[in-house]
Design a protein around this motif. Structure first.
Motif, short mmCIF file in Angstrom:
data_model
loop_
_atom_site.label_atom_id
_atom_site.label_comp_id
_atom_site.label_asym_id
_atom_site.label_seq_id
_atom_site.Cartn_x
_atom_site.Cartn_y
_atom_site.Cartn_z
N GLU A 1 -29.46 9.27 21.60
CA GLU A 1 -29.96 10.34 20.88
C GLU A 1 -29.80 10.00 19.06
OE1 GLU A 1 -31.78 12.98 21.71
OE2 GLU A 1 -31.89 12.16 23.82
N HIS A 2 -29.22 9.05 18.84
CA HIS A 2 -28.82 8.84 17.35
C HIS A 2 -28.06 9.98 17.00
CE1 HIS A 2 -31.12 5.19 17.67
NE2 HIS A 2 -32.19 5.97 17.97
N LYS A 3 -27.00 10.45 17.78
CA LYS A 3 -26.15 11.76 17.24
C LYS A 3 -24.90 11.13 17.42
CE LYS A 3 -29.36 15.14 17.07
NZ LYS A 3 -30.20 15.56 18.17
N THR A 4 -23.78 11.93 16.66
CA THR A 4 -22.52 11.72 17.04
C THR A 4 -22.40 12.38 18.38
OG1 THR A 4 -21.67 13.49 16.24
CG2 THR A 4 -21.79 11.92 14.75
N MET A 5 -20.90 11.69 19.09
CA MET A 5 -20.63 12.36 20.30
C MET A 5 -20.42 13.84 20.20
SD MET A 5 -18.09 9.26 21.63
CE MET A 5 -17.71 10.01 23.23
N ALA B 1 -21.54 16.98 21.95
CA ALA B 1 -20.86 17.68 22.88
C ALA B 1 -20.92 19.29 22.59
CB ALA B 1 -19.34 17.38 22.56
N ASP B 2 -21.16 19.42 21.26
CA ASP B 2 -21.41 20.88 20.57
C ASP B 2 -22.61 21.42 21.25
OD1 ASP B 2 -18.98 21.13 19.01
OD2 ASP B 2 -20.57 21.73 17.38
N TYR B 3 -23.74 20.63 21.19
CA TYR B 3 -24.93 21.24 21.49
C TYR B 3 -24.55 21.79 23.05
CZ TYR B 3 -29.76 21.46 23.03
OH TYR B 3 -30.97 22.14 23.58
N TYR B 4 -24.26 20.86 23.98
CA TYR B 4 -24.25 20.97 25.44
C TYR B 4 -23.03 22.26 25.62
CZ TYR B 4 -27.98 17.78 26.05
OH TYR B 4 -29.09 17.00 25.89
N THR B 5 -22.12 22.18 24.93
CA THR B 5 -20.98 23.28 25.20
C THR B 5 -21.85 24.56 24.97
OG1 THR B 5 -19.10 21.94 24.41
CG2 THR B 5 -19.09 24.31 24.21
N VAL C 1 -15.98 0.44 18.74
CA VAL C 1 -15.92 1.95 19.09
C VAL C 1 -15.34 2.85 17.89
CG1 VAL C 1 -15.06 3.76 20.64
CG2 VAL C 1 -15.73 1.30 21.54
N LYS C 2 -16.38 3.54 17.45
CA LYS C 2 -16.00 4.43 16.26
C LYS C 2 -15.55 5.72 16.26
CE LYS C 2 -17.44 0.72 13.05
NZ LYS C 2 -16.44 -0.14 13.40
N GLU C 3 -15.97 6.37 17.24
CA GLU C 3 -15.95 7.89 17.54
C GLU C 3 -15.01 8.19 18.70
OE1 GLU C 3 -19.36 10.15 18.07
OE2 GLU C 3 -18.44 11.92 17.27
N MET C 4 -14.51 9.34 18.71
CA MET C 4 -13.84 9.62 19.60
C MET C 4 -12.64 8.31 20.32
SD MET C 4 -14.37 13.01 20.61
CE MET C 4 -15.53 13.97 20.37
N VAL C 5 -11.88 8.03 19.23
CA VAL C 5 -10.99 7.03 19.26
C VAL C 5 -9.83 7.33 18.67
CG1 VAL C 5 -12.08 5.56 17.73
CG2 VAL C 5 -10.88 4.51 19.71
N TRP C 6 -8.38 6.90 19.01
CA TRP C 6 -7.28 7.60 18.51
C TRP C 6 -6.31 6.21 18.37
CZ3 TRP C 6 -10.58 10.34 21.44
CH2 TRP C 6 -10.84 11.79 21.03
#
Ligand code: AMP
Ligand code: ZN
Length: 489
Positions: free
Chosen positions: A93-97, A101-105, A209-214
């Motif tokens: 979807e060319h969106k951030t995770m 997540a926000d939309y479906y929450t 991997v750039k997002e949701m990674v710690w």
């Protein structure tokens, strides 16, 4: 009121429910992975968790209901491919995770509100609890329960051979689950895995991997799915808590692994009662996204059904049986719900002061109350409870029909019906107040009355249709005259 008895997956029997610290009760429910709309099958689990909560509250318990949202993605989101659905949806979807997540929450919260599911006391996001998960992983590491794999599936894995009674929730032994037959079926597992049943608590991510990674002492990565629920449930409810819920598909892997991690880390029993909801099926097959046989709440709304009609449909089957979804059954539920609302409205409009049968009517209602709550407290037997409600509804509909009920008896019956609704959650309270006719409706009803008087039945039928379509008003003709009431919203 009778004490609650509930089926415990762990003991495979119905037990008396005894909370750790009455009157408090802690419930943890596995929530959705927010990468798509929840389907109505998922909603079956959430509706019955809501019934569980409402039934406990009805008995005077103070319930803390915690639900998680998996917004960090996880590699078990598709058991067949091991694909991280949240991550792939974001890429597609060319969106951030976080945006996905926000939309479906929001969509999820909207769906559960429409279904009259009480908002969990806490809805907690996995992404807000990474430190709690890392602390748990550290504790497992210090006790020697995890090991590292360095190949393509690099990460830290839980050694299930070290946990006594691994598999006890599904009634299997470690040896059975690790048999050669199982080995053949699980070829997709990473090499380097010590046992087939071992699972990741922390996955390492490469630079792409750039997002949701710690960053963490275990390396740069993200948590395994199971560790989320262990960390968040214990954080809010304590190392040992009362009830853990989910669909039955979570028994063999997700909940089994939660138990292994949690009990290994704390040395205490994790959960006292395991509450699992059976599947909603379509043509006998589990409703699931991968089978392509799903419907969303929106899909059923577009076909003209109210969300509460779906909730009512769910309540007509016991939560431990499979239930098959069909639109015919949903139509029946919608019609039944409309007729329930009609009786409630008729009872609310009763105006005669007194009838000779009022005393026995109130006794009858109290009898139904006992039957209803005996069924609910016997492992949440909603079909039996609903039968007791219908007993009372048809008895009172008959009394109203014959003008054989006074105001006090009618409000006594309504009071019992509202008590039922505190557990069923089918919105009866929306129909108790005698609502005013909307503007223009009274004229149409009058017009229809005169059309009937003139025996112009075609016109009367057309006006009946108009009243239903424009105002949601149902017309009923009886010997006593014409009655109207609102159908389900
Ligand atoms: P998932 O997002 O797949 O983890 O599912 C969310 C919840 O819905 C879990 O408690 C599942 O066990 C449950 N669930 C998934 N599919 C169904 C189904 N067809 N019928 C009933 N519950 C389901
Ligand atoms: Zn979970």
């Amino acid at each position: 009121m009778p004490a609650i008895k509930m089926y415990n997956t762990m003991s495979r029997s119905v037990e008396d429910f005894k909370p750790i610290k009455p009157p408090s009760v802690g419930i943890y429910a596995c929530g959705p992975t927010v990468y798509f709309y929840a389907h109505v099958g998922n909603m079956r689990a959430y509706v019955f968790e809501d019934v569980l909560r409402r039934a406990l509250a009805h008995e005077g318990y103070l319930v803390t209901h915690v639900m998680n949202l998996t917004d960090v993605g996880h590699l078990a989101s598709d058991a067949d491919t091991g694909e991280d659905k949240l991550r792939s949806e974001a890429t597609k979807e060319h969106k951030t995770m976080a945006q996905i997540a926000d939309y479906y929450t929001k969509a999820f919260i909207d769906d559960i509100s429409k279904l009259n599911i009480l908002m969990p006391t806490r809805i907690v996001k996995a992404s807000d609890h990474i430190n709690d998960m890392l602390a748990l992983i550290e504790s497992l590491d210090s006790k020697g329960y995890i090991y590292q794999i360095k190949d393509a599936n690099a990460g830290w894995y839980f050694d299930t051979s070290k946990f006594k009674d691994y598999g006890k929730l599904s009634g299997h032994t470690f040896a059975e689950l690790n048999s050669t037959q199982q080995a053949g079926a699980r070829v997709d597992r990473p090499s380097g895995l010590k046992n087939i049943t071992d699972f990741a608590v922390w996955r390492l991510a490469d630079e792409s991997v750039k997002e949701m990674v710690w960053d963490s002492k275990f390396g740069r990565g993200f948590p395994g799915w199971h560790i989320e629920c262990s960390a968040m449930s214990m954080k809010y409810l304590g190392n040992t808590f009362d009830i853990h819920c989910g669909g039955i598909d979570h028994i063999p892997i997700h909940h089994t692994n939660e138990i292994a991690q949690s009990e290994s880390a704390t040395g205490s029993k994790f959960v006292n009662y395991w509450f699992h909801v059976n599947f909603l099926t379509v043509n006998g097959e589990k409703m699931s996204k991968s089978k392509g046989n799903i419907y969303s709440m929106d899909d059923i709304a577009k076909k003209g059904y109210t969300p509460i009609a779906y909730r009512y449909f769910l309540l007509t089957s016991h939560y431990r049986s499979q239930q098959n979804f069909t639109f015919d059954a949903l139509t029946n539920s919608q019609n039944t719900l409309n007729s329930i609302y009609a009786v409630v409205q008729k009872l609310s409009k009763v105006s005669s002061k007194f009838s000779k049968s009022d005393k026995s009517t109130i006794e009858y209602a109290e009898n139904c109350r006992v039957k209803f709550f005996s069924a609910i407290s016997n492992d949440f037997n909603t079909p039996e409870a609903i039968a007791a409600m219908h007993d009372l509804l048809s008895k009172s509909a008959g009394l109203v029909e014959n003008s054989d009920i006074g105001v006090d008896a009618a409000s006594g019956v309504l009071n019992v019906l509202m008590d039922f609704d505190s557990v069923l959650g089918i919105g009866l309270d929306n129909y108790t107040k005698a609502r005013e006719l909307p503007e223009g409706a009274a004229e149409l009803i009058k017009e229809r009355d005169s059309a009937r008087g003139l025996k112009d039945f075609a016109k009367a039928d057309q006006l009946r249709k108009e009243l239903e379509e424009k105002f949601g008003i149902i017309i009923e003709d009886s010997n006593e005259g014409t009655h109207w009431y609102f159908k389900a919203k």
